[in-house]
Structures are given as C-alpha cells and as structure tokens.
Design an enzyme around this catalytic site. Structure first.
Site, short mmCIF file in Angstrom:
data_model
loop_
_atom_site.label_atom_id
_atom_site.label_comp_id
_atom_site.label_asym_id
_atom_site.label_seq_id
_atom_site.Cartn_x
_atom_site.Cartn_y
_atom_site.Cartn_z
N ASP A 46 45.05 -7.36 109.98
CA ASP A 46 44.03 -6.74 109.15
C ASP A 46 43.90 -5.25 109.47
O ASP A 46 43.19 -4.52 108.77
CB ASP A 46 42.69 -7.45 109.28
CG ASP A 46 42.15 -7.49 110.70
OD1 ASP A 46 42.79 -6.93 111.60
OD2 ASP A 46 41.09 -8.12 110.91
N ASP A 85 46.55 -12.36 109.60
CA ASP A 85 45.16 -12.24 110.03
C ASP A 85 44.23 -12.79 108.95
O ASP A 85 44.43 -12.50 107.76
CB ASP A 85 44.80 -10.78 110.28
CG ASP A 85 44.75 -10.42 111.75
OD1 ASP A 85 44.50 -11.31 112.56
OD2 ASP A 85 44.95 -9.23 112.07
N LYS A 115 45.73 -15.96 112.14
CA LYS A 115 45.12 -15.44 113.37
C LYS A 115 43.62 -15.29 113.17
O LYS A 115 43.17 -14.83 112.13
CB LYS A 115 45.73 -14.11 113.80
CG LYS A 115 45.18 -13.62 115.15
CD LYS A 115 46.03 -12.52 115.74
CE LYS A 115 45.77 -11.18 115.10
NZ LYS A 115 44.37 -10.69 115.33
N GLU A 185 43.82 -8.52 123.89
CA GLU A 185 43.88 -7.08 123.58
C GLU A 185 42.95 -6.27 124.47
O GLU A 185 41.78 -6.62 124.67
CB GLU A 185 43.50 -6.84 122.11
CG GLU A 185 43.52 -5.36 121.73
CD GLU A 185 43.35 -5.10 120.25
OE1 GLU A 185 43.32 -3.91 119.86
OE2 GLU A 185 43.25 -6.07 119.47
#
Length: 285
Positions: A46, A85, A115, A185
């Site tokens: 995204d 995403d 995701k 992340e």
C-alpha cells in the site's frame, strides 16, 4: 523457467537458511524487473499510495486502486510469490469484511497471499478468519504505517522496554493466529534476534536487522524516490537521476530541432506524396 515459489518453498528456504529476497512492485514494468532479477517474493504494498499515486500516506489508497496495481503485477510475474497489501479501511469493520476483501485480491488480482498490519486482538481475529478461508496471510508487526499516528509517527519500534515486549508478543501471536509469513519493520536488530528463534514461519525484515529474508521498496533501492528515505534503505542504483537526465536531453533536442532526425522518420514514395497533395484539392485554410 524457474519453479514457482510457493509457501512450501519459502518454508524450505527458512529451514535451509537460504535468504529470501522480497521487493515491492506496483505495475507491470516493475513486476517484470523483479521477475527478471529472480527475486523470491513481490509485495504489492500500500506504499504504492505514496510511491506511484502521489498521496501523502498509505491510508488514502482504495481497494479498487490496489486491485489495479496487484493485477498489473500479477501479469508481470510468473515465478515469484505475490503478496498484496490489504489497504486501510478494508478489514477494520469485521472478520467477514476482511475475508471478503482478501477473496477479491485472490480472485480478481491473482495474489498468492494478502498482507495485514498489526498484532492486536482485532487483527489476530482477522488473520484467523482469512487463514480459515484458505488464503495465506503475511502478517506485519513493528512499525505499521497504516496506524503510524497511534504509534507516534513513522518511527522505529521496539526501542523501549514496553515497545520491545509488544513487538515480541505480537510476532508470536500472529504466528499462533495462522500467519504464514511475518514482516518485521523498523525494529532494532537485537530485538528481532530475541524472537527470531521462536518463530517457525519465515520472517522478512525491513530495517529490522538479519532475518530469514529482506524487503525493500524497489523505487527506494533503485534511487527513483525523491527526497530522504528511511535510514535502513540502501540505494543500489541512480535510476531516478538517469530518468530526469534522459527526459531533459530529449526536451533539449526537441526545442533545438535536433529531434526528430532523418533516422527517426518514415519515408514515402513520390507517388504517395503526390496523392497527399492531390487530396488537398483547392482548399484554402
């Protein structure tokens, strides 16, 4: 042609300690680039909201926009494992909404997996529901851009005791909920190293130190992105500068009359030119 990358293959790579390579792609040309470079996984992130659609954040992108991007990527990829995403707003209402959205990405765009960001109770419920529907889920913990405001902005997570504990708890929880792969992340490498041995599923790092694999945004690593990038980004090309230089040279030649030159135009017979003149007749404009 190499064999199609599957979940089983990704699990084998983890078991054999064979690093997994993942990049983002948002359209057919970047998908072809990833495929030709022999990457293992392609993420239709995204982040395309900012990178290719010009929005200020990821939350603006719609399901329909993401379906267009994911479909284009799918058409460009034959072997890599394609992950799409699920955009903000498409899963938050209920498990049934999340499943319906995930089904669209599999049926309409051909994604291999979807995701989902976050590891709170509601997100775990969504992961379970989607996985129960037979759709592989890639989970995402640490810095989750869709909810960055609640995390204090786009900043590293796991740097305090509470935050580090939360990252570990969420990583284990999404695995237990049925996620097939996990992205971590912007988390200190030492924190990632604590939880990594407890994770049976492949772990893809982005700014999180060594893991089973790594992911970067293609436009960042190729130097297409303008301005500053995250501290964890390494640039492997200067494509953005080369693009600007090429277009600027084209503009200079058009303005100077150097382009098009003789080798860039088609030839015609004298008969064709005469016919073209005759077609004008006696018209006066």
């Amino acid at each position: 042609m190499a064999a199609k990358v599957t979940l089983q293959r990704l699990a084998e790579m983890k078991a054999q300690r064979e690093p997994i390579v993942m990049v983002t792609a948002y359209d057919y040309p970047t998908a072809r680039t990833a495929e030709r470079a022999d990457v293992d996984m392609v993420l239709v992130g995204d982040s395309g909201a900012q990178v290719v659609l010009g929005h200020d954040s990821t939350v603006a992108v719609t399901v329909d926009e993401m379906l267009v991007l994911a479909g284009a990527v799918r058409r460009g990829v034959q072997t890599a494992f394609v992950v799409a995403d699920l955009p903000f707003g498409s899963t938050e209402v209920s498990d049934s909404q999340a499943v319906a959205t995930a089904v669209r990405f599999v049926k309409e765009a051909g994604a291999d997996a979807v995701k989902l960001e976050g590891g709170g109770e509601a997100r775990l419920s969504r992961i379970r529901a989607i996985a129960d529907a037979g759709i592989p889920v890639v989970a995402h913990v640490g810095l989750t851009p869709q909810t960055a405001v609640a995390l204090g902005g786009l900043r590293a997570q796991g740097r305090t005791a509470d935050s580090a504990a939360r990252v570990v708890r969420e990583a284990l929880a999404v695995q237990d909920a049925g996620a097939s792969v996990l992205v971590i992340e912007a988390v200190p490498a030492d924190v990632t190293a604590v939880v990594l041995p407890r994770l049976r599923i492949p772990v893809i790092g982005i700014g999180a130190g060594p893991a089973d694999g790594q992911v970067l945004v293609m436009h960042d690593l190729l130097g297409i992105t303008e301005g500053r990038t995250a501290a964890f980004v390494k640039r492997y090309g200067t494509v953005g500068a080369d693009m600007v230089a090429g277009v600027a040279e084209y503009a200079r030649e058009v303005r100077s009359g150097a382009f098009p030159a003789a080798e860039h135009v088609y030839s015609a017979t004298e008969e064709a030119v005469d016919a073209a003149r005759s077609a004008l007749g006696d018209r006066e404009d």
